[in-house]
Design a protein around this motif. Structure first.
Motif, PDB file in Angstrom:
ATOM      1  N   PHE A   1       0.866  -1.181  -0.039  1.00 27.28           N
ATOM      2  CA  PHE A   1      -0.066   0.053   0.093  1.00 27.28           C
ATOM      3  C   PHE A   1       0.746   1.424   0.247  1.00 27.28           C
ATOM      4  O   PHE A   1       0.762   2.010  -0.478  1.00 27.28           O
ATOM      5  N   GLU A   2       2.027   1.242   0.723  1.00 31.79           N
ATOM      6  CA  GLU A   2       2.705   2.459   0.865  1.00 31.79           C
ATOM      7  C   GLU A   2       3.381   2.633  -0.714  1.00 31.79           C
ATOM      8  O   GLU A   2       3.849   3.805  -0.809  1.00 31.79           O
ATOM      9  N   GLY A   3       3.771   1.410  -1.279  1.00 31.70           N
ATOM     10  CA  GLY A   3       4.275   1.677  -2.618  1.00 31.70           C
ATOM     11  C   GLY A   3       3.359   2.080  -3.399  1.00 31.70           C
ATOM     12  O   GLY A   3       3.786   2.123  -4.759  1.00 31.70           O
ATOM     13  N   GLY A   4       2.029   2.353  -3.193  1.00 32.52           N
ATOM     14  CA  GLY A   4       1.195   2.820  -3.920  1.00 32.52           C
ATOM     15  C   GLY A   4       0.119   1.967  -4.621  1.00 32.52           C
ATOM     16  O   GLY A   4      -0.395   2.214  -5.618  1.00 32.52           O
ATOM     17  N   ALA A   5       0.095   0.713  -4.448  1.00 27.61           N
ATOM     18  CA  ALA A   5      -1.053  -0.237  -4.760  1.00 27.61           C
ATOM     19  C   ALA A   5      -2.414   0.461  -4.273  1.00 27.61           C
ATOM     20  O   ALA A   5      -2.429   0.846  -3.099  1.00 27.61           O
ATOM     21  N   ASP A   6      -3.361   0.112  -5.131  1.00 27.01           N
ATOM     22  CA  ASP A   6      -4.920   0.411  -4.615  1.00 27.01           C
ATOM     23  C   ASP A   6      -5.405  -0.644  -4.070  1.00 27.01           C
ATOM     24  O   ASP A   6      -6.364  -0.245  -3.214  1.00 27.01           O
ATOM     25  N   ASP A   7      -4.945  -1.834  -4.022  1.00 28.89           N
ATOM     26  CA  ASP A   7      -5.656  -2.856  -3.188  1.00 28.89           C
ATOM     27  C   ASP A   7      -4.801  -4.045  -2.954  1.00 28.89           C
ATOM     28  O   ASP A   7      -3.804  -4.301  -3.958  1.00 28.89           O
ATOM     29  N   TYR A   8      -5.132  -4.895  -2.127  1.00 25.55           N
ATOM     30  CA  TYR A   8      -4.224  -6.405  -1.957  1.00 25.55           C
ATOM     31  C   TYR A   8      -5.272  -7.261  -1.754  1.00 25.55           C
ATOM     32  O   TYR A   8      -5.798  -7.288  -0.871  1.00 25.55           O
ATOM     33  N   LEU A   9      -4.850  -8.512  -2.420  1.00 28.60           N
ATOM     34  CA  LEU A   9      -5.747  -9.552  -2.226  1.00 28.60           C
ATOM     35  C   LEU A   9      -4.956 -10.706  -2.209  1.00 28.60           C
ATOM     36  O   LEU A   9      -3.894 -10.844  -2.962  1.00 28.60           O
ATOM     37  N   THR A  10      -5.037 -11.446  -1.249  1.00 31.28           N
ATOM     38  CA  THR A  10      -4.091 -12.686  -0.844  1.00 31.28           C
ATOM     39  C   THR A  10      -4.749 -14.018  -1.573  1.00 31.28           C
ATOM     40  O   THR A  10      -6.002 -14.178  -1.620  1.00 31.28           O
ATOM     41  N   LYS A  11      -3.707 -14.934  -2.130  1.00 31.00           N
ATOM     42  CA  LYS A  11      -4.187 -15.933  -2.719  1.00 31.00           C
ATOM     43  C   LYS A  11      -4.040 -17.116  -1.474  1.00 31.00           C
ATOM     44  O   LYS A  11      -3.323 -16.958  -0.480  1.00 31.00           O
ATOM     45  N   PRO A  12      -4.819 -18.160  -1.308  1.00 27.12           N
ATOM     46  CA  PRO A  12      -5.862 -18.487  -2.496  1.00 27.12           C
ATOM     47  C   PRO A  12      -7.056 -17.147  -2.583  1.00 27.12           C
ATOM     48  O   PRO A  12      -7.472 -17.015  -1.415  1.00 27.12           O
ATOM     49  N   PHE A  13      -7.669 -17.011  -3.776  1.00 29.98           N
ATOM     50  CA  PHE A  13      -8.917 -16.298  -3.657  1.00 29.98           C
ATOM     51  C   PHE A  13     -10.015 -16.697  -4.376  1.00 29.98           C
ATOM     52  O   PHE A  13      -9.715 -17.485  -5.496  1.00 29.98           O
ATOM     53  N   ARG A  14     -11.174 -15.877  -4.309  1.00 27.61           N
ATOM     54  CA  ARG A  14     -12.194 -16.278  -5.050  1.00 27.61           C
ATOM     55  C   ARG A  14     -12.033 -15.276  -6.282  1.00 27.61           C
ATOM     56  O   ARG A  14     -12.037 -14.119  -5.915  1.00 27.61           O
ATOM     57  N   PHE A  15     -12.546 -15.857  -7.431  1.00 22.83           N
ATOM     58  CA  PHE A  15     -12.682 -14.876  -8.545  1.00 22.83           C
ATOM     59  C   PHE A  15     -13.493 -13.872  -8.398  1.00 22.83           C
ATOM     60  O   PHE A  15     -13.536 -12.580  -8.772  1.00 22.83           O
ATOM     61  N   GLU A  16     -14.983 -14.158  -7.473  1.00 25.75           N
ATOM     62  CA  GLU A  16     -15.751 -13.332  -7.231  1.00 25.75           C
ATOM     63  C   GLU A  16     -15.310 -11.991  -6.519  1.00 25.75           C
ATOM     64  O   GLU A  16     -15.806 -10.843  -6.642  1.00 25.75           O
ATOM     65  N   GLU A  17     -14.315 -12.354  -5.644  1.00 26.12           N
ATOM     66  CA  GLU A  17     -13.994 -11.186  -4.998  1.00 26.12           C
ATOM     67  C   GLU A  17     -12.893 -10.199  -5.619  1.00 26.12           C
ATOM     68  O   GLU A  17     -12.991  -9.037  -5.500  1.00 26.12           O
ATOM     69  N   LEU A  18     -12.277 -11.067  -6.575  1.00 24.17           N
ATOM     70  CA  LEU A  18     -11.158 -10.186  -7.340  1.00 24.17           C
ATOM     71  C   LEU A  18     -12.101  -9.206  -8.253  1.00 24.17           C
ATOM     72  O   LEU A  18     -12.009  -8.082  -8.427  1.00 24.17           O
ATOM     73  N   LEU A  19     -13.214  -9.740  -8.860  1.00 22.84           N
ATOM     74  CA  LEU A  19     -14.066  -9.033  -9.648  1.00 22.84           C
ATOM     75  C   LEU A  19     -14.811  -7.535  -8.974  1.00 22.84           C
ATOM     76  O   LEU A  19     -14.948  -6.645  -9.491  1.00 22.84           O
ATOM     77  N   VAL A  20     -15.121  -8.045  -7.601  1.00 24.22           N
ATOM     78  CA  VAL A  20     -15.812  -6.863  -6.860  1.00 24.22           C
ATOM     79  C   VAL A  20     -14.872  -5.933  -6.616  1.00 24.22           C
ATOM     80  O   VAL A  20     -14.893  -4.732  -6.817  1.00 24.22           O
TER      81      VAL A  20
END
Ligand code: CA
Length: 222
Positions: A92-111
């Motif tokens: 986040f400090e490096g400028g990312a807008d969001d952070y999602l950890t694996k394993p992940f659900r496609f649905e969450e990535l999409l939202v």
């Protein structure tokens, strides 16, 4: 139509995201190493980048730093197996807008991805955000359905399943395709969850909306 850059070196995950996004109406490209990721992020005119941190060539955090250092404002969602707080903070400090950890659900990535794109998409006509078949309407921004004048609440997973059908009216979707797109690559393929959820949608949106195609799967009547 939004263009998404997928920086991911694991072919199975890259293909999973790629397929899912394309089936939801996005244009996509995959970068499988750090060099391509940097080059494509700068030159490719994408609307958003999904960034794996463990890419060959360079660490994802370093890619992020280089992009932001050059003034590149492309929205970036980190998608990583690293779930320690130090890495998240660095992201986040490096400028990312969001952070999602694996394993992940496609649905969450999409939202999350849609949330990041929303500000940009408000500029354009939002026709793509409304899907309509017969008297049923799906509003992708409010994530609500309407049957005639009646508003129907659909929990997240049911909405994503409905959306998947509405993206492919008249087309037979196999259980595997639906599992893959709605539940994610790590779901047990032997599960009957698709059938259960199709049942929910029939109850809420109309019993004739989705027909069973024996031995093949389901089809949304167009
Ligand atoms: Ca990786």
């Amino acid at each position: 139509m939004s263009r998404i850059l997928i920086a991911e070196d694991e072919p199975r995950i890259a293909a999973f995201i790629d397929k899912g996004l394309r089936s939801h109406g996005f244009m996509t490209a995959i970068a499988a190493d750090a060099r391509d990721a940097l080059m494509m992020a700068i030159e490719g005119e994408f609307d958003l980048m999904i960034l794996d941190l463990g890419l060959p060539g360079k660490d994802g955090l370093q890619i992020l730093e280089e992009l932001r250092g050059q003034g590149e404002e492309l929205p970036i969602i980190i998608l990583s197996g690293r779930d320690d707080i130090q890495t998240k903070v660095a992201g986040f400090e490096g400028g990312a807008d969001d952070y999602l950890t694996k394993p992940f659900r496609f649905e969450e990535l999409l939202v999350r991805l849609r949330a990041r794109l929303r500000g940009r998409e408000d500029r354009t006509v939002s026709e793509e955000m409304i899907l309509k078949v017969g008297n049923v309407i799906l509003d992708l921004r409010t994530r609500k359905a309407k049957v005639g004048d009646r508003t129907v609440e659909l929990p997240a997973r049911e909405f994503t399943l409905a959306e998947t059908f509405f993206r492919h009216p008249g087309q037979v979707m196999s259980r595997e395709q639906l599992l893959d797109r709605v539940w994610g690559y790590d779901y047990d393929p032997g599960s009957n969850i698709v059938d259960v959820y199709v049942g929910y949608l029939r109850k809420k949106l109309g019993s004739k909306l989705i027909e069973t195609v024996r031995g093949m799967g389901y089809r949304l009547r167009s």
